[in-house]
Design a protein around this motif. Structure first.
Motif, PDB file in Angstrom:
ATOM      1  N   ASP A 109       0.814  -1.220   0.000  1.00  0.00           N
ATOM      2  CA  ASP A 109       0.000   0.000   0.000  1.00  0.00           C
ATOM      3  C   ASP A 109       0.848   1.271   0.000  1.00  0.00           C
ATOM      4  N   ASP A 110       2.179   1.116   0.038  1.00  0.00           N
ATOM      5  CA  ASP A 110       3.074   2.264  -0.133  1.00  0.00           C
ATOM      6  C   ASP A 110       3.463   2.477  -1.592  1.00  0.00           C
ATOM      7  N   GLU A 113      -0.421   2.804  -7.387  1.00  0.00           N
ATOM      8  CA  GLU A 113      -1.509   1.859  -7.625  1.00  0.00           C
ATOM      9  C   GLU A 113      -1.113   0.807  -8.657  1.00  0.00           C
ATOM     10  N   ALA A 116       1.494  -1.603  -7.107  1.00  0.00           N
ATOM     11  CA  ALA A 116       0.858  -2.476  -6.117  1.00  0.00           C
ATOM     12  C   ALA A 116       0.101  -3.607  -6.798  1.00  0.00           C
ATOM     13  N   GLU A 120       1.115  -7.577  -6.260  1.00  0.00           N
ATOM     14  CA  GLU A 120       0.087  -8.426  -5.664  1.00  0.00           C
ATOM     15  C   GLU A 120      -0.313  -9.542  -6.622  1.00  0.00           C
ATOM     16  N   TYR A 150       2.641  -7.467   4.121  1.00  0.00           N
ATOM     17  CA  TYR A 150       1.379  -6.805   4.451  1.00  0.00           C
ATOM     18  C   TYR A 150       1.363  -6.379   5.916  1.00  0.00           C
TER      19      TYR A 150
END
Length: 350
Positions: A109-110, A113, A116, A120, A150
Protein backbone atom coordinates in the motif's frame (compact mmCIF):
# COMPACT_ATOMS: atom_id res chain seq x y z
CA UNK A 1 27.11 -49.62 2.91
CA UNK A 2 26.27 -46.77 0.53
CA UNK A 3 22.48 -46.64 0.06
CA UNK A 4 20.84 -46.99 -3.31
CA UNK A 5 19.59 -43.72 -4.78
CA UNK A 6 16.88 -44.63 -7.30
CA UNK A 7 17.23 -43.08 -10.73
CA UNK A 8 13.83 -41.65 -11.63
CA UNK A 9 13.88 -39.83 -14.97
CA UNK A 10 11.01 -39.16 -17.36
CA UNK A 11 11.37 -37.66 -20.82
CA UNK A 12 8.57 -36.55 -23.11
CA UNK A 13 6.72 -33.62 -24.62
CA UNK A 14 5.15 -31.41 -21.95
CA UNK A 15 1.33 -31.53 -21.87
CA UNK A 16 -0.36 -28.76 -23.82
CA UNK A 17 2.36 -28.41 -26.45
CA UNK A 18 1.02 -28.35 -29.99
CA UNK A 19 1.54 -31.35 -32.22
CA UNK A 20 2.89 -31.08 -35.71
CA UNK A 21 0.76 -31.43 -38.80
CA UNK A 22 1.70 -31.48 -42.45
CA UNK A 23 3.01 -28.07 -43.48
CA UNK A 24 3.56 -26.99 -39.87
CA UNK A 25 6.86 -26.58 -38.02
CA UNK A 26 8.33 -29.80 -36.55
CA UNK A 27 6.94 -31.06 -33.27
CA UNK A 28 8.70 -29.95 -30.07
CA UNK A 29 11.71 -31.93 -28.90
CA UNK A 30 11.34 -34.37 -26.06
CA UNK A 31 12.41 -32.82 -22.77
CA UNK A 32 13.28 -34.04 -19.30
CA UNK A 33 10.00 -33.72 -17.40
CA UNK A 34 11.06 -35.12 -14.03
CA UNK A 35 14.20 -36.33 -12.27
CA UNK A 36 15.46 -37.49 -8.88
CA UNK A 37 17.33 -34.85 -6.84
CA UNK A 38 18.51 -33.98 -3.36
CA UNK A 39 16.35 -31.10 -2.13
CA UNK A 40 16.69 -28.52 0.65
CA UNK A 41 13.79 -26.30 1.74
CA UNK A 42 13.46 -23.64 4.43
CA UNK A 43 10.22 -21.93 5.47
CA UNK A 44 10.86 -18.45 6.84
CA UNK A 45 7.88 -16.62 8.44
CA UNK A 46 9.44 -13.19 7.89
CA UNK A 47 9.58 -10.42 5.31
CA UNK A 48 12.61 -10.01 3.08
CA UNK A 49 14.08 -7.10 5.02
CA UNK A 50 14.29 -9.28 8.15
CA UNK A 51 16.00 -12.28 6.51
CA UNK A 52 18.00 -10.84 3.58
CA UNK A 53 21.41 -11.29 5.23
CA UNK A 54 20.80 -14.95 5.98
CA UNK A 55 19.39 -15.60 2.51
CA UNK A 56 22.44 -14.04 0.86
CA UNK A 57 24.70 -16.23 3.01
CA UNK A 58 22.73 -19.33 1.99
CA UNK A 59 22.93 -18.38 -1.70
CA UNK A 60 26.69 -17.81 -1.47
CA UNK A 61 27.17 -21.12 0.38
CA UNK A 62 25.26 -23.03 -2.27
CA UNK A 63 27.15 -21.46 -5.18
CA UNK A 64 30.50 -22.01 -3.46
CA UNK A 65 29.63 -25.71 -3.07
CA UNK A 66 28.28 -26.43 -6.56
CA UNK A 67 30.13 -23.89 -8.71
CA UNK A 68 29.14 -22.07 -11.87
CA UNK A 69 29.22 -23.18 -15.48
CA UNK A 70 27.35 -25.36 -17.98
CA UNK A 71 27.43 -28.40 -15.68
CA UNK A 72 26.21 -26.53 -12.60
CA UNK A 73 24.59 -23.08 -12.24
CA UNK A 74 24.68 -20.81 -15.29
CA UNK A 75 21.28 -19.10 -15.65
CA UNK A 76 19.36 -16.53 -13.59
CA UNK A 77 15.77 -15.32 -13.31
CA UNK A 78 15.47 -12.22 -11.16
CA UNK A 79 12.33 -10.32 -10.25
CA UNK A 80 10.07 -9.86 -13.24
CA UNK A 81 12.62 -11.16 -15.75
CA UNK A 82 10.52 -14.08 -16.99
CA UNK A 83 12.90 -15.20 -19.74
CA UNK A 84 16.02 -15.22 -17.60
CA UNK A 85 19.58 -14.60 -18.72
CA UNK A 86 23.01 -16.22 -18.66
CA UNK A 87 24.64 -15.71 -15.26
CA UNK A 88 27.40 -13.10 -15.53
CA UNK A 89 29.32 -10.87 -13.14
CA UNK A 90 26.94 -8.06 -14.03
CA UNK A 91 23.98 -10.23 -13.04
CA UNK A 92 25.71 -11.13 -9.79
CA UNK A 93 25.80 -7.43 -9.06
CA UNK A 94 22.03 -7.22 -9.56
CA UNK A 95 21.51 -10.29 -7.37
CA UNK A 96 23.58 -8.98 -4.48
CA UNK A 97 21.89 -5.59 -4.72
CA UNK A 98 18.47 -7.25 -4.63
CA UNK A 99 19.39 -9.36 -1.60
CA UNK A 100 21.34 -6.65 0.19
CA UNK A 101 20.27 -6.50 3.86
CA UNK A 102 20.21 -2.68 3.97
CA UNK A 103 17.97 -2.16 0.97
CA UNK A 104 14.70 -0.45 1.90
CA UNK A 105 11.46 -2.32 1.24
CA UNK A 106 7.88 -1.10 1.24
CA UNK A 107 4.43 -2.47 1.94
CA UNK A 108 2.22 -2.86 -1.15
CA UNK A 109 0.00 0.00 0.00
CA UNK A 110 3.07 2.26 -0.13
CA UNK A 111 3.51 1.59 -3.85
CA UNK A 112 1.82 3.43 -6.66
CA UNK A 113 -1.51 1.86 -7.62
CA UNK A 114 -0.04 0.28 -10.77
CA UNK A 115 3.01 -1.12 -8.95
CA UNK A 116 0.86 -2.48 -6.12
CA UNK A 117 -1.34 -4.34 -8.61
CA UNK A 118 1.75 -5.80 -10.25
CA UNK A 119 3.38 -7.15 -7.08
CA UNK A 120 0.09 -8.43 -5.66
CA UNK A 121 -0.63 -10.28 -8.89
CA UNK A 122 2.87 -11.77 -8.78
CA UNK A 123 2.32 -12.89 -5.20
CA UNK A 124 5.85 -12.12 -4.02
CA UNK A 125 8.06 -9.10 -3.49
CA UNK A 126 11.48 -10.54 -4.22
CA UNK A 127 12.17 -13.60 -6.35
CA UNK A 128 15.44 -15.18 -7.45
CA UNK A 129 15.93 -18.40 -9.41
CA UNK A 130 19.38 -19.77 -10.24
CA UNK A 131 19.40 -22.80 -12.53
CA UNK A 132 21.60 -25.03 -14.60
CA UNK A 133 20.42 -24.01 -18.05
CA UNK A 134 17.14 -22.57 -19.24
CA UNK A 135 14.91 -25.16 -17.57
CA UNK A 136 17.31 -26.24 -14.82
CA UNK A 137 16.96 -29.91 -15.67
CA UNK A 138 20.57 -30.79 -14.81
CA UNK A 139 19.42 -31.01 -11.18
CA UNK A 140 20.96 -27.76 -9.90
CA UNK A 141 18.52 -25.06 -8.90
CA UNK A 142 18.08 -22.48 -6.15
CA UNK A 143 14.91 -20.46 -5.69
CA UNK A 144 14.09 -17.72 -3.20
CA UNK A 145 10.65 -16.18 -2.96
CA UNK A 146 9.97 -13.49 -0.34
CA UNK A 147 6.44 -12.99 0.91
CA UNK A 148 4.65 -9.70 0.42
CA UNK A 149 5.00 -7.54 3.57
CA UNK A 150 1.38 -6.80 4.45
CA UNK A 151 0.19 -5.01 7.60
CA UNK A 152 -0.35 -7.30 9.50
CA UNK A 153 1.39 -10.27 7.81
CA UNK A 154 -0.87 -12.60 5.84
CA UNK A 155 -1.66 -15.71 7.94
CA UNK A 156 0.47 -18.73 6.96
CA UNK A 157 2.45 -16.80 4.32
CA UNK A 158 6.18 -17.49 4.47
CA UNK A 159 9.26 -16.61 2.53
CA UNK A 160 10.63 -19.75 0.90
CA UNK A 161 14.17 -20.80 0.04
CA UNK A 162 14.72 -24.08 -1.80
CA UNK A 163 17.71 -25.64 -3.52
CA UNK A 164 18.38 -28.91 -5.32
CA UNK A 165 21.41 -31.01 -6.20
CA UNK A 166 21.46 -33.91 -8.65
CA UNK A 167 21.72 -37.27 -6.88
CA UNK A 168 24.95 -37.75 -8.84
CA UNK A 169 26.43 -34.93 -6.70
CA UNK A 170 25.31 -36.71 -3.55
CA UNK A 171 26.84 -40.00 -4.70
CA UNK A 172 30.12 -38.35 -5.77
CA UNK A 173 30.69 -36.14 -2.71
CA UNK A 174 29.04 -38.19 0.01
CA UNK A 175 26.25 -37.56 2.48
CA UNK A 176 28.43 -35.84 5.08
CA UNK A 177 29.52 -33.14 2.65
CA UNK A 178 25.93 -32.54 1.58
CA UNK A 179 24.85 -32.48 5.21
CA UNK A 180 27.54 -29.88 5.94
CA UNK A 181 26.19 -27.75 3.09
CA UNK A 182 22.65 -27.98 4.47
CA UNK A 183 23.84 -26.92 7.94
CA UNK A 184 25.86 -24.04 6.52
CA UNK A 185 22.93 -22.77 4.45
CA UNK A 186 20.67 -23.01 7.52
CA UNK A 187 23.14 -21.36 9.89
CA UNK A 188 21.94 -17.77 9.38
CA UNK A 189 18.38 -18.40 8.19
CA UNK A 190 15.46 -17.43 10.44
CA UNK A 191 13.45 -20.53 9.57
CA UNK A 192 10.54 -22.01 11.49
CA UNK A 193 11.06 -25.38 9.84
CA UNK A 194 12.99 -26.88 6.96
CA UNK A 195 14.33 -30.13 5.60
CA UNK A 196 16.83 -31.83 3.32
CA UNK A 197 16.50 -35.18 1.58
CA UNK A 198 15.71 -37.11 -1.56
CA UNK A 199 12.98 -35.67 -3.77
CA UNK A 200 11.52 -35.54 -7.25
CA UNK A 201 11.93 -32.36 -9.31
CA UNK A 202 9.19 -31.69 -11.84
CA UNK A 203 9.86 -29.47 -14.83
CA UNK A 204 6.35 -29.89 -16.24
CA UNK A 205 3.03 -31.31 -15.15
CA UNK A 206 2.88 -34.97 -16.06
CA UNK A 207 0.41 -36.68 -18.34
CA UNK A 208 -2.22 -39.00 -16.92
CA UNK A 209 -0.57 -41.73 -18.98
CA UNK A 210 2.69 -41.40 -16.98
CA UNK A 211 1.54 -44.24 -14.73
CA UNK A 212 4.90 -46.02 -14.55
CA UNK A 213 6.58 -43.09 -12.79
CA UNK A 214 3.76 -42.80 -10.26
CA UNK A 215 4.06 -46.52 -9.55
CA UNK A 216 7.81 -46.16 -8.96
CA UNK A 217 7.26 -43.25 -6.58
CA UNK A 218 4.99 -45.31 -4.35
CA UNK A 219 7.76 -47.90 -4.13
CA UNK A 220 10.18 -45.39 -2.51
CA UNK A 221 8.61 -43.64 0.53
CA UNK A 222 11.80 -41.67 1.24
CA UNK A 223 11.49 -39.68 -2.01
CA UNK A 224 9.57 -36.45 -1.41
CA UNK A 225 7.06 -35.33 -4.05
CA UNK A 226 5.64 -32.39 -2.06
CA UNK A 227 6.79 -29.87 -4.74
CA UNK A 228 4.13 -31.35 -7.03
CA UNK A 229 1.54 -29.67 -4.79
CA UNK A 230 0.90 -25.94 -4.95
CA UNK A 231 1.14 -23.25 -2.27
CA UNK A 232 4.30 -24.26 -0.42
CA UNK A 233 4.67 -20.53 0.34
CA UNK A 234 1.59 -20.92 2.58
CA UNK A 235 3.25 -23.37 4.97
CA UNK A 236 2.97 -21.10 8.01
CA UNK A 237 4.15 -22.88 11.17
CA UNK A 238 3.21 -26.34 9.92
CA UNK A 239 5.84 -28.97 9.15
CA UNK A 240 6.43 -30.21 5.61
CA UNK A 241 6.52 -33.95 6.19
CA UNK A 242 9.45 -36.13 7.29
CA UNK A 243 12.85 -36.22 5.58
CA UNK A 244 16.45 -37.27 6.13
CA UNK A 245 17.29 -33.93 7.84
CA UNK A 246 14.50 -32.10 9.65
CA UNK A 247 15.15 -28.52 10.83
CA UNK A 248 12.99 -27.03 13.59
CA UNK A 249 13.14 -23.63 15.29
CA UNK A 250 10.85 -21.36 17.29
CA UNK A 251 7.94 -21.20 17.65
CA UNK A 252 7.50 -24.70 16.18
CA UNK A 253 10.19 -26.24 18.38
CA UNK A 254 8.62 -24.81 21.52
CA UNK A 255 5.24 -26.31 20.66
CA UNK A 256 6.94 -29.70 20.31
CA UNK A 257 8.45 -29.39 23.79
CA UNK A 258 12.01 -28.52 22.83
CA UNK A 259 15.10 -30.60 22.09
CA UNK A 260 14.91 -32.59 25.34
CA UNK A 261 11.39 -33.81 24.63
CA UNK A 262 12.33 -34.73 21.06
CA UNK A 263 15.29 -36.77 22.28
CA UNK A 264 13.17 -38.59 24.85
CA UNK A 265 10.39 -39.45 22.39
CA UNK A 266 12.46 -40.65 19.42
CA UNK A 267 14.02 -44.07 20.01
CA UNK A 268 15.07 -45.36 16.58
CA UNK A 269 18.81 -46.16 16.76
CA UNK A 270 19.62 -44.14 13.61
CA UNK A 271 17.83 -40.99 14.85
CA UNK A 272 19.84 -38.12 16.35
CA UNK A 273 18.69 -34.74 17.66
CA UNK A 274 21.39 -32.07 17.37
CA UNK A 275 20.99 -28.60 18.83
CA UNK A 276 22.07 -25.78 16.50
CA UNK A 277 22.60 -23.03 18.99
CA UNK A 278 19.71 -21.50 20.89
CA UNK A 279 16.21 -22.84 20.13
CA UNK A 280 17.14 -24.62 16.88
CA UNK A 281 17.63 -28.31 16.17
CA UNK A 282 18.16 -30.71 13.29
CA UNK A 283 16.77 -34.23 13.51
CA UNK A 284 18.81 -36.65 11.38
CA UNK A 285 17.32 -39.99 10.35
CA UNK A 286 20.50 -41.94 9.69
CA UNK A 287 23.95 -41.14 8.37
CA UNK A 288 22.68 -40.64 4.82
CA UNK A 289 19.37 -40.18 3.01
CA UNK A 290 17.43 -43.35 2.32
CA UNK A 291 14.72 -43.84 -0.30
CA UNK A 292 13.47 -47.07 1.25
CA UNK A 293 11.96 -49.75 -0.95
CA UNK A 294 8.58 -51.22 -0.10
CA UNK A 295 9.07 -54.01 -2.64
CA UNK A 296 11.70 -55.54 -0.33
CA UNK A 297 10.21 -54.45 2.99
CA UNK A 298 12.31 -51.31 3.59
CA UNK A 299 9.63 -49.18 5.26
CA UNK A 300 11.96 -46.66 6.97
CA UNK A 301 10.88 -47.18 10.61
CA UNK A 302 12.76 -44.09 11.85
CA UNK A 303 10.82 -41.93 9.38
CA UNK A 304 7.56 -43.54 10.53
CA UNK A 305 8.38 -42.93 14.21
CA UNK A 306 9.11 -39.23 13.61
CA UNK A 307 6.00 -38.81 11.44
CA UNK A 308 3.78 -40.24 14.17
CA UNK A 309 5.27 -37.92 16.77
CA UNK A 310 4.94 -34.87 14.50
CA UNK A 311 1.49 -35.81 13.19
CA UNK A 312 -0.46 -32.98 14.96
CA UNK A 313 1.90 -30.41 13.43
CA UNK A 314 2.22 -31.86 9.93
CA UNK A 315 0.83 -29.92 6.99
CA UNK A 316 -2.64 -31.27 6.10
CA UNK A 317 -3.38 -32.57 2.63
CA UNK A 318 -4.66 -29.93 0.24
CA UNK A 319 -5.80 -31.11 -3.16
CA UNK A 320 -5.37 -28.73 -6.09
CA UNK A 321 -7.36 -29.49 -9.20
CA UNK A 322 -5.22 -30.31 -12.18
CA UNK A 323 -7.31 -32.20 -14.73
CA UNK A 324 -11.04 -31.95 -14.13
CA UNK A 325 -12.36 -33.36 -17.39
CA UNK A 326 -11.51 -36.98 -16.66
CA UNK A 327 -13.05 -39.51 -14.31
CA UNK A 328 -11.82 -39.75 -11.64
CA UNK A 329 -10.36 -36.23 -11.46
CA UNK A 330 -6.56 -35.92 -11.23
CA UNK A 331 -4.76 -33.66 -8.76
CA UNK A 332 -1.36 -31.97 -8.44
CA UNK A 333 1.30 -31.77 -11.13
CA UNK A 334 1.77 -35.54 -10.79
CA UNK A 335 -1.85 -36.16 -11.83
CA UNK A 336 -2.63 -38.27 -8.77
CA UNK A 337 -6.12 -39.53 -8.18
CA UNK A 338 -7.51 -38.42 -4.82
CA UNK A 339 -6.87 -41.91 -3.39
CA UNK A 340 -3.26 -41.85 -4.65
CA UNK A 341 -2.67 -38.40 -3.19
CA UNK A 342 -3.98 -39.43 0.22
CA UNK A 343 -1.99 -42.67 0.12
CA UNK A 344 1.28 -40.85 -0.57
CA UNK A 345 0.56 -38.07 1.95
CA UNK A 346 0.03 -40.61 4.75
CA UNK A 347 2.68 -43.11 3.69
CA UNK A 348 4.46 -42.90 7.06
CA UNK A 349 1.27 -42.77 9.15
CA UNK A 350 -0.95 -45.61 7.94
Amino acid sequence: MTPHYPRLRLRGIPPGRWKSHEGKPPRPRRELLARDVFRLAFYLPHDHSEIAEGVLHAVNSYIQAVGEGPKAINHVYLGGNEEGAPLTEEWWGYIRNTLHPQRRWYFPDDYSEAEARRVEKRGYQTRLILTGGINGSNGYQLEYRARLPYRPPTPNAVSLLTATLPTEYLAAHGAMRVRALALEMASRLRFASGHAGLALSLYSSLRISSASLRTELFRYPGIDVRPAWLDSHQMGLQIDGVHWLNFLAQPVLGELGGAAVLSSRLHAPETTVQELGEDRVVISLGDCPNAGDLSVGQELPAYRELARFLNPWLEPLRLSHGTLFVEPPRYTALRFTEEEARRWWRRFLD
